[in-house]
Design an enzyme around this catalytic site. Structure first.
Site, PDB file in Angstrom:
ATOM      1  N   GLU A   1      -1.735  -0.145  -8.940  1.00 25.89           N
ATOM      2  CA  GLU A   1      -3.199  -0.144  -8.881  1.00 25.89           C
ATOM      3  C   GLU A   1      -3.721   1.219  -8.425  1.00 25.89           C
ATOM      4  OE1 GLU A   1      -6.664  -2.595  -6.441  1.00 25.89           O
ATOM      5  OE2 GLU A   1      -4.590  -3.302  -6.389  1.00 25.89           O
TER       6      GLU A   1
ATOM      7  N   ASP B   1      -9.266   0.158  -9.938  1.00 23.13           N
ATOM      8  CA  ASP B   1     -10.017  -0.495  -8.873  1.00 23.13           C
ATOM      9  C   ASP B   1     -11.223   0.371  -8.516  1.00 23.13           C
ATOM     10  OD1 ASP B   1     -11.062  -1.605  -6.588  1.00 23.13           O
ATOM     11  OD2 ASP B   1      -9.274  -1.374  -5.365  1.00 23.13           O
TER      12      ASP B   1
ATOM     13  N   ASP C   1      -0.335  -0.480  -4.627  1.00 27.29           N
ATOM     14  CA  ASP C   1      -1.720   0.001  -4.632  1.00 27.29           C
ATOM     15  C   ASP C   1      -1.761   1.354  -3.931  1.00 27.29           C
ATOM     16  OD1 ASP C   1      -4.417   0.423  -4.629  1.00 27.29           O
ATOM     17  OD2 ASP C   1      -4.934  -1.294  -3.368  1.00 27.29           O
TER      18      ASP C   1
ATOM     19  N   LYS D   1       0.842  -1.191   0.000  1.00 19.84           N
ATOM     20  CA  LYS D   1       0.000   0.000   0.000  1.00 19.84           C
ATOM     21  C   LYS D   1       0.882   1.247   0.000  1.00 19.84           C
ATOM     22  CE  LYS D   1      -4.128  -1.914   0.296  1.00 19.84           C
ATOM     23  NZ  LYS D   1      -5.205  -1.683  -0.698  1.00 19.84           N
TER      24      LYS D   1
ATOM     25  N   LYS E   1     -14.144  -6.514  -7.859  1.00 19.73           N
ATOM     26  CA  LYS E   1     -14.443  -6.825  -6.463  1.00 19.73           C
ATOM     27  C   LYS E   1     -15.943  -7.088  -6.366  1.00 19.73           C
ATOM     28  CE  LYS E   1     -10.730  -4.268  -4.177  1.00 19.73           C
ATOM     29  NZ  LYS E   1     -10.388  -3.034  -3.427  1.00 19.73           N
TER      30      LYS E   1
END
Length: 357
Positions: free
Chosen positions: A219, A244, A191, A164, A268
């Protein structure tokens, strides 16, 4: 009355503490505050569904999800889950902004249906494969803690780490470098959870390149509405860019494809529900877009559903389904057998294969 008719439905809170706080660019969480849906059919088959609202990502809270899911009870009692697409459409028509509730209800419906049919859910989705291999996420932590978590990931036998980023650029680069030191042979994805500007994203990749670190993927580098910014990043790097938060519906994914704003779409189930996720996967295949599957902070229940979905359809290049490993307590068993990062579904006889402790 058909044996697959819904006889009863219950909705209850599902609170699960994390092993340690999980921080991303849009917020930090120390407990998953989810919702459990349980359906029982006329023949006694039971199906479970999970809603995982996360206010910064879905705009939902546990309270709104509980209210919406309970609002569906009278709607669904007496309905036949064999008509699962029609029921999904009915729920979506009323609760279109409560996407995690739509996902949880679809999950419970399909779990109950495939238990009644005596077939595992991955086979129902197409049976392309019976296993997936997940990465392991490392949140926004100090470089030192990142190094420790990387070493732990190596010991677990997992082959890819998702880092992250999207906070302080220098700290992000130092964290990634430290994680690479702790896990020198593992693949790394990044991400940013919308945390960068286009130039910051490119500076991050450039700084990592100077340290001989090339991520497999970056991402959601910029705000979900900034497709021009994502396209700009794509034009200036060869690192694949994944959408995303930008990819919350079939319409949004279509727009991303038409805008050439990403190389990869992260599906997702909590963002789209299962029926729409099937449509998104089909659209991406037709457009030669790479597929990724991810999750909110979900228990073994919802992660099993995502694993069945990805394995059954096949063709998912990136798998990010690690959240049960972040929980201090998980009320579910089975659903898959885990070896390192591999989730094996092959021994499941029917439905999701999930057991409530």
């Amino acid at each position: 009355m058909a044996r697959t008719t819904i006889r009863s439905m219950t909705v209850e809170p599902l609170n699960m503490p994390l092993l340690e706080p999980f921080a991303i660019a849009t917020g930090s969480i120390s407990e998953a505050r989810n919702v459990l849906i349980t359906l029982t059919l006329q023949d006694g088959s039971v199906g479970y569904g999970e809603c995982a609202p996360f206010p910064p990502s879905t705009g939902e809270s546990q309270e709104t999800a509980l209210a919406a899911a309970r609002g569906c009870i009278d709607l669904l009692l007496g309905q036949d889950v064999a008509h699962w697409r029609m029921l999904a459409k009915l729920v979506r028509s009323l609760y279109f902004s409560q996407t995690t509730v739509c996902a949880g209800i679809e999950m419970a419906i399909l779990d109950a249906l495939t238990r009644s049919y005596g077939m595992p859910l991955y086979a129902f989705f197409g049976g392309a494969s019976s296993q997936v291999e997940t990465d392991m996420s490392i949140p926004i932590v100090s470089a030192e803690r990142g190094y420790q978590l990387a070493e732990e990931t190596v010991r677990l036998g997992i082959n890819t780490i998702k880092v992250k980023v999207g906070s302080d650029l220098r700290e992000d680069v130092n964290r990634v470098e430290s994680i690479r030191s702790g896990a020198p042979h593992l693949g790394i994805t990044l991400d940013a959870n919308q945390g960068y500007t286009p130039n910051e994203a490119l500076l991050c990749l450039e700084a990592l390149d100077d340290r001989d670190i090339r991520p497999l993927l970056l991402e959601q580098p910029v705000h979900k509405d900034d497709l021009a910014g994502m396209r700009y990043i794509m034009q200036h790097t060869s690192v694949p860019i994944a959408a995303d938060e930008s990819a919350g519906s079939l319409g949004e994914v279509s727009h991303i494809i038409n805008s050439a704003a990403a190389n990869v779409i992260n599906i997702k189930l909590m963002k789209t529900g299962i029926v729409e996720a099937l449509d998104i996967a089909a659209l991406c295949r037709a457009a030669h877009m790479q597929l990724m599957i991810g999750a909110m902070i979900e228990s073994r229940l919802a992660i099993s559903a995502a694993a069945h979905f990805a394995a059954g359809l096949g063709g998912f290049r990136f798998i990010d389904l690690d959240t049960p490993m972040l929980l201090a307590e998980d009320p579910f068993l089975s659903g898959y057998e885990q070896r390192g990062g591999i989730y094996d579904l092959s021994n499941i006889k029917s439905g999701l294969g999930i057991i409530l402790k």
